[in-house]
Design an enzyme around this catalytic site. Sequence first.
Site, PDB file in Angstrom:
ATOM      1  N   ALA A 295       0.818  -1.215   0.000  1.00 48.56           N
ATOM      2  CA  ALA A 295       0.000   0.000   0.000  1.00 48.56           C
ATOM      3  C   ALA A 295       0.847   1.258   0.000  1.00 48.56           C
ATOM      4  O   ALA A 295       0.506   2.256  -0.648  1.00 48.56           O
ATOM      5  CB  ALA A 295      -0.930  -0.008   1.208  1.00 48.56           C
ATOM      6  N   TYR A 296       1.966   1.234   0.717  1.00 48.52           N
ATOM      7  CA  TYR A 296       2.821   2.421   0.828  1.00 48.52           C
ATOM      8  C   TYR A 296       3.405   2.791  -0.526  1.00 48.52           C
ATOM      9  O   TYR A 296       3.288   3.934  -0.981  1.00 48.52           O
ATOM     10  CB  TYR A 296       3.925   2.155   1.846  1.00 48.52           C
ATOM     11  CG  TYR A 296       4.896   3.299   2.023  1.00 48.52           C
ATOM     12  CD1 TYR A 296       4.495   4.489   2.626  1.00 48.52           C
ATOM     13  CD2 TYR A 296       6.228   3.173   1.613  1.00 48.52           C
ATOM     14  CE1 TYR A 296       5.389   5.536   2.803  1.00 48.52           C
ATOM     15  CE2 TYR A 296       7.122   4.208   1.795  1.00 48.52           C
ATOM     16  CZ  TYR A 296       6.706   5.382   2.390  1.00 48.52           C
ATOM     17  OH  TYR A 296       7.592   6.417   2.557  1.00 48.52           O
ATOM     18  N   TRP A 297       4.039   1.826  -1.202  1.00 43.72           N
ATOM     19  CA  TRP A 297       4.665   2.115  -2.490  1.00 43.72           C
ATOM     20  C   TRP A 297       3.639   2.516  -3.535  1.00 43.72           C
ATOM     21  O   TRP A 297       3.881   3.407  -4.348  1.00 43.72           O
ATOM     22  CB  TRP A 297       5.465   0.895  -2.966  1.00 43.72           C
ATOM     23  CG  TRP A 297       6.694   0.636  -2.145  1.00 43.72           C
ATOM     24  CD1 TRP A 297       7.276   1.492  -1.247  1.00 43.72           C
ATOM     25  CD2 TRP A 297       7.473  -0.552  -2.131  1.00 43.72           C
ATOM     26  NE1 TRP A 297       8.373   0.894  -0.679  1.00 43.72           N
ATOM     27  CE2 TRP A 297       8.521  -0.354  -1.197  1.00 43.72           C
ATOM     28  CE3 TRP A 297       7.397  -1.768  -2.798  1.00 43.72           C
ATOM     29  CZ2 TRP A 297       9.487  -1.333  -0.923  1.00 43.72           C
ATOM     30  CZ3 TRP A 297       8.358  -2.744  -2.537  1.00 43.72           C
ATOM     31  CH2 TRP A 297       9.386  -2.519  -1.611  1.00 43.72           C
TER      32      TRP A 297
ATOM     33  N   SER B 148       0.711   4.032  -3.068  1.00 41.00           N
ATOM     34  CA  SER B 148       0.225   5.388  -2.806  1.00 41.00           C
ATOM     35  C   SER B 148       1.261   6.435  -3.189  1.00 41.00           C
ATOM     36  O   SER B 148       0.925   7.494  -3.722  1.00 41.00           O
ATOM     37  CB  SER B 148      -0.159   5.537  -1.333  1.00 41.00           C
ATOM     38  OG  SER B 148       0.957   5.339  -0.473  1.00 41.00           O
TER      39      SER B 148
END
Length: 266
Positions: free
Chosen positions: A177-179, A181
């Site tokens: 999810a981090y990468w 976003s």
Amino acid sequence: MSVGESGTRGPGNGRGPGGPLAGKVAFVAGASRGIGAAIAQGLADAGAAVAVAARSETEGRVPGTIGAVAARIEASGGRALPVPCDVSDEESVEQAVAATVSAFGGIDVLIANAGVLWMGPVETTPLKRWQRCIDVNLTGVFLVTKAVLPQLKARGGGSMIAITTTGVDMIDRGANAYWVSKAAAERLYLGLASDLRGDNIAVNCLSPSRVVLTEGWQAAGGGREIPEEMVEPPETIARAAVLLAGQDASGITGTVQRSEILVPQG
């Protein structure tokens, strides 16, 4: 938190001490700790008056508050205003920007740094974790950009910088999810650079070249051991942010920069 509660001398009109950013006003979202705090200090050291914006008004699970960062800037001779701001809430963002403009007279530089970290594999990622990364790391960038943009246009130009990550390029290491976003935030800013060239606004993305061991990383990094050669001091990305903050559309714009490439280490 008021200016008086932070121990500051008062915001004045945004005209800071001498330096490459003297006379500039910077709004730094996600500035209560880590990379954002380091960038806020670097911008202030370069002469900018800085709005230190974040949710953290009191100490919590992860150390760092906007008041403490603003007080450190003031103690070192800079000028800062702590501004409560939840980047995922449009009303909160608009109030934070309005408070900054009221105190300093306008905004010339935006640092869209606020972020949350979730690096678990997709199949075990709860929907609320996925949504939180999108809300803060992408929608948060959109909201602060939308709110600050009229101020930069009114000043005849300026610089907008979204803080991203080298993980965007690491597709061989899977997805999280981090990468995802942060990749979307890069696309947003690369497109904005084209849209805003005629308004004399530089729009760039900036990420550390290596891992910055921030308080957030320590809290959410899963206890991973990072070899010393892979660690980057936060001051390095702060120097790179100062360089990009001094740009307008006639300079560096429409790029994704890595800190140690933009500002090589001696």
